[in-house]
Every structure is written in C-alpha cells, then in structure tokens.
Design an enzyme around this catalytic site. Structure first.
Site, PDB file in Angstrom:
ATOM      1  N   ASP A 132      -4.737  15.370   7.911  1.00  6.49           N
ATOM      2  CA  ASP A 132      -5.278  14.261   7.126  1.00  6.49           C
ATOM      3  C   ASP A 132      -6.166  14.825   6.026  1.00  6.49           C
ATOM      4  O   ASP A 132      -6.766  15.895   6.178  1.00  6.49           O
ATOM      5  CB  ASP A 132      -6.099  13.315   8.004  1.00  6.49           C
ATOM      6  CG  ASP A 132      -5.234  12.590   9.029  1.00  6.49           C
ATOM      7  OD1 ASP A 132      -4.087  12.258   8.698  1.00  6.49           O
ATOM      8  OD2 ASP A 132      -5.709  12.362  10.154  1.00  6.49           O
ATOM      9  N   ASP A 166       0.137   7.720   6.689  1.00  3.49           N
ATOM     10  CA  ASP A 166      -0.663   6.601   7.222  1.00  3.49           C
ATOM     11  C   ASP A 166      -0.699   5.450   6.220  1.00  3.49           C
ATOM     12  O   ASP A 166      -0.533   4.281   6.588  1.00  3.49           O
ATOM     13  CB  ASP A 166      -2.106   7.062   7.504  1.00  3.49           C
ATOM     14  CG  ASP A 166      -2.181   8.136   8.565  1.00  3.49           C
ATOM     15  OD1 ASP A 166      -1.311   8.152   9.449  1.00  3.49           O
ATOM     16  OD2 ASP A 166      -3.112   8.944   8.511  1.00  3.49           O
TER      17      ASP A 166
END
Length: 201
Positions: A132, A166
């Site tokens: 991420d 995401d």
C-alpha cells in the site's frame, strides 16, 4: 473476442497493470514507512505492507492469511463468471464496467498475496504481503471531551493507507450502490385491458 467483452476486460487489465507498476516502483525505490509528499501533509506516498484485507486490515495470522488469499482466488473466479454473464445478457454498461473495476482490484491484490512472498524472497506461495502507498490524512484533530466514546482522543481522516487496487474496488462498489436503481430497473408488465392489442383470446 467480441466487442462487448473488449472494453471491460481491457479496462480491468489496464488497472491491474498500473497497480503492479506502482507497487513495483514503490518497492524498488522506497524503504518501508518512507514518505514522499506531493500534497504537503495532506497527501503522500507512504510505503507500507499488510498481510490482510483492503486498507491494511488483518485477520487470523498465517492461517487467516492463507484462507484469505484462497478466498480471494475463489471470489475472483466468481466475479469473472458474473462479468461474463452480465455481458452475455446485455446488462447496463455502467454495471458491467463497475464489475470490471471490482475484478481489477481483486486481481491486483491477489497478485501481491499470492506471488510477492516468492518474488521478494520473504514468504511462501499464498503468503505474500500487499503493498500500500496512498495516504491522504486530510483532517487531523482531537475529539472534544464531551464526544461519546472517543472524547479527548486523536482522530484522523482519512487514516487508511491504500493502493490502486483498493481504490478500484471501492469505486466499483460505490457506483453500483449509487446507481443500482438504474442498473437493475425492471420494466413493469402491461396490464391487459379490453382495448389492449395484447389481449389473448
């Protein structure tokens, strides 16, 4: 491949490729927890890795990690089947494209959790970590003392660190929720009347 299939699957492929390019660049050019700010303190790349679900959530240790990865693979197979079904039966184009976004996001994170452990030599197959990097702490402050449960505690919005996969899933889901009446509208059957041309004998 028929034209109706081309756009959604090409869109999904482009997002998957872009997601992997960004993750590879971050892994090769940044150290864990390193930040590169592009909107001052309100927006930055913040390199982090997680073992679990979207936005850094975790569940069940190594066994949970394996179960989650395998569940993701089964879920992606289901999403692919759903996407093909929607295209074949000529559902709303917006619904088809949003399901393609969800597919792209799911595939992007599956690649991480399935292969990154082997690629980067830190874990076995299906035990890789998801990379991420996008972090947008737009608001920071402290809850007032009278605020229920969290009075006096620090708060931050938006706290989760996420990736393009995401974001793709979230956009797809939110758009389906917002436009579900348009995507799933049903035409009301015409009620037969003496003057109707459709009255059966």
């Amino acid at each position: 491949m028929k034209a109706a299939y081309t756009k959604p699957f090409l869109t999904a492929a482009f997002i998957i490729l872009a997601d992997q390019v960004i993750k590879t660049w971050v892994h090769q050019h940044m150290q864990l927890q390193e930040e590169i700010r592009f909107l001052g303190s309100r927006g930055m790349l913040h390199y982090t890795e997680n073992n679990g679900m979207a936005f850094g959530m975790e569940w069940g240790g190594d066994a949970g990690k394996l179960a989650l990865t395998l569940f993701r693979i089964v879920a992606v197979c289901g999403i692919i089947y759903t996407l093909i079904y929607l295209i074949k039966h000529k559902f709303h184009r917006g619904l088809i494209m949003n399901v393609a976004l969800i597919l792209a996001g799911a595939m992007g994170n599956i690649i991480d959790s399935t292969f990154y452990g082997l690629m980067y030599n830190y874990a076995s197959l299906f035990h890789g970590k998801v990379i991420d990097m996008f972090y947008f702490p737009l608001l920071r402050g402290t809850y007032p003392s009278w605020f229920p449960f969290w009075g006096g505690q620090y708060f931050e919005f938006f706290r989760p660190v996420f990736n393009l996969a995401d974001a793709s899933i979230c956009v797809g889901v939110i758009m389906i929720l917002l436009y579900q009446k348009r995507y799933f509208k049903h035409e009301k059957p015409e009620v037969a009347s003496p003057n109707s041309e459709m009255v059966e004998e």
